[in-house]
Motif scaffolding. Structure first.
Motif, PDB file in Angstrom:
ATOM      1  N   ASP A  35       0.834  -1.201   0.000  1.00 53.63           N
ATOM      2  CA  ASP A  35       0.000   0.000   0.000  1.00 53.63           C
ATOM      3  C   ASP A  35       0.872   1.256   0.000  1.00 53.63           C
ATOM      4  OD1 ASP A  35      -2.588   1.268   0.068  1.00 53.63           O
ATOM      5  OD2 ASP A  35      -2.204   1.745   2.183  1.00 53.63           O
ATOM      6  N   ALA A  36       1.920   1.260   0.802  1.00 50.75           N
ATOM      7  CA  ALA A  36       2.813   2.422   0.862  1.00 50.75           C
ATOM      8  C   ALA A  36       3.470   2.670  -0.497  1.00 50.75           C
ATOM      9  CB  ALA A  36       3.879   2.208   1.943  1.00 50.75           C
ATOM     10  N   ILE A  37       3.934   1.610  -1.150  1.00 47.62           N
ATOM     11  CA  ILE A  37       4.570   1.740  -2.469  1.00 47.62           C
ATOM     12  C   ILE A  37       3.561   2.238  -3.499  1.00 47.62           C
ATOM     13  CG2 ILE A  37       5.555   0.427  -4.404  1.00 47.62           C
ATOM     14  CD1 ILE A  37       6.939  -1.336  -2.243  1.00 47.62           C
ATOM     15  N   ASN A  38       2.407   1.598  -3.562  1.00 49.45           N
ATOM     16  CA  ASN A  38       1.396   1.971  -4.563  1.00 49.45           C
ATOM     17  C   ASN A  38       0.877   3.386  -4.343  1.00 49.45           C
ATOM     18  OD1 ASN A  38       1.453  -0.407  -6.113  1.00 49.45           O
ATOM     19  ND2 ASN A  38       0.242  -1.456  -4.560  1.00 49.45           N
ATOM     20  N   GLN A  39       0.652   3.779  -3.102  1.00 42.16           N
ATOM     21  CA  GLN A  39       0.185   5.142  -2.818  1.00 42.16           C
ATOM     22  C   GLN A  39       1.246   6.173  -3.189  1.00 42.16           C
ATOM     23  OE1 GLN A  39      -2.708   6.296  -2.126  1.00 42.16           O
ATOM     24  NE2 GLN A  39      -3.770   4.388  -1.698  1.00 42.16           N
ATOM     25  N   ALA A  40       2.516   5.882  -2.881  1.00 38.01           N
ATOM     26  CA  ALA A  40       3.592   6.819  -3.205  1.00 38.01           C
ATOM     27  C   ALA A  40       3.706   7.019  -4.718  1.00 38.01           C
ATOM     28  CB  ALA A  40       4.913   6.324  -2.617  1.00 38.01           C
TER      29      ALA A  40
ATOM     30  N   SER B 185       2.849  10.451  -9.297  1.00 39.33           N
ATOM     31  CA  SER B 185       2.363  10.578 -10.671  1.00 39.33           C
ATOM     32  C   SER B 185       1.367  11.728 -10.803  1.00 39.33           C
ATOM     33  CB  SER B 185       1.726   9.258 -11.099  1.00 39.33           C
ATOM     34  OG  SER B 185       1.170   9.388 -12.382  1.00 39.33           O
ATOM     35  N   LEU B 186       0.401  11.774  -9.916  1.00 40.21           N
ATOM     36  CA  LEU B 186      -0.617  12.837  -9.967  1.00 40.21           C
ATOM     37  C   LEU B 186      -0.011  14.214  -9.766  1.00 40.21           C
ATOM     38  CD1 LEU B 186      -3.469  11.154  -7.872  1.00 40.21           C
ATOM     39  CD2 LEU B 186      -3.510  11.660 -10.325  1.00 40.21           C
ATOM     40  N   ARG B 187       0.835  14.336  -8.767  1.00 38.34           N
ATOM     41  CA  ARG B 187       1.401  15.653  -8.443  1.00 38.34           C
ATOM     42  C   ARG B 187       2.420  16.104  -9.471  1.00 38.34           C
ATOM     43  NH1 ARG B 187       1.129  14.487  -2.071  1.00 38.34           N
ATOM     44  NH2 ARG B 187      -1.098  14.950  -1.888  1.00 38.34           N
TER      45      ARG B 187
END
Length: 148
Positions: free
Chosen positions: A7-12, A17-19
């Motif tokens: 979860d930490a990897i995927n969220q980061a 990507s978005l920012r």
């Protein structure tokens, strides 16, 4: 790998990507560009004239998206589109002088964005980043292409 680490990897990755895309979009506004158009101009600056279908493949964009981008960039005077000499169904896309000048501005913008993105990281980490990110992209691309 456990869920917390995954979860930490995927969220980061998602947040970066978005920012990054939002920051790039904001930096492109003064140049009169939208995200994606800069990569098209940089690719033409790097390779020279290309057939529109090849450009689509190189950029990883659907042909209709590239067609829309090239129409807008042509209307702004940044590129020229001409029938291919060997295949009248194909279109060759070429940077104009104005487009070449804009590509130089984009290169500086890209340098500034990269520096902004890696601030606080060691020179060693920054040097390793392209390989790490390209490996991750290859991992995702490889999974997408494999039959289920």
């Amino acid at each position: 790998m456990d869920f917390a680490q995954a979860d930490a990897i995927n969220q980061a990755i998602r947040l970066l990507s978005l920012r990054h895309r939002a920051r790039a979009a904001a930096l492109l506004v003064p140049l009169g560009l939208h995200p994606g158009q800069e990569t098209l101009l940089l690719e033409l600056a790097r390779t020279g004239p290309m057939i529109q279908a090849q450009l689509s493949e190189t950029l990883g964009c659907e042909p209709p998206s590239v067609t829309l981008m090239t129409r807008k960039l042509e209307a702004a005077g940044h590129i020229r589109r001409d029938p291919a000499p060997t295949d009248k169904r194909a279109t060759v896309v070429t940077l104009t002088d104005r487009g070449r000048a804009l590509a130089e501005q984009i290169k500086q913008l890209w340098c500034d964005l990269a520096e902004e993105t890696v601030v606080g990281l060691s020179a060693e980490t920054v040097a390793e980043l392209p390989d790490v990110l390209n490996t991750m992209t290859g991992n995702v691309d490889g999974r997408r292409r494999r039959p289920a």
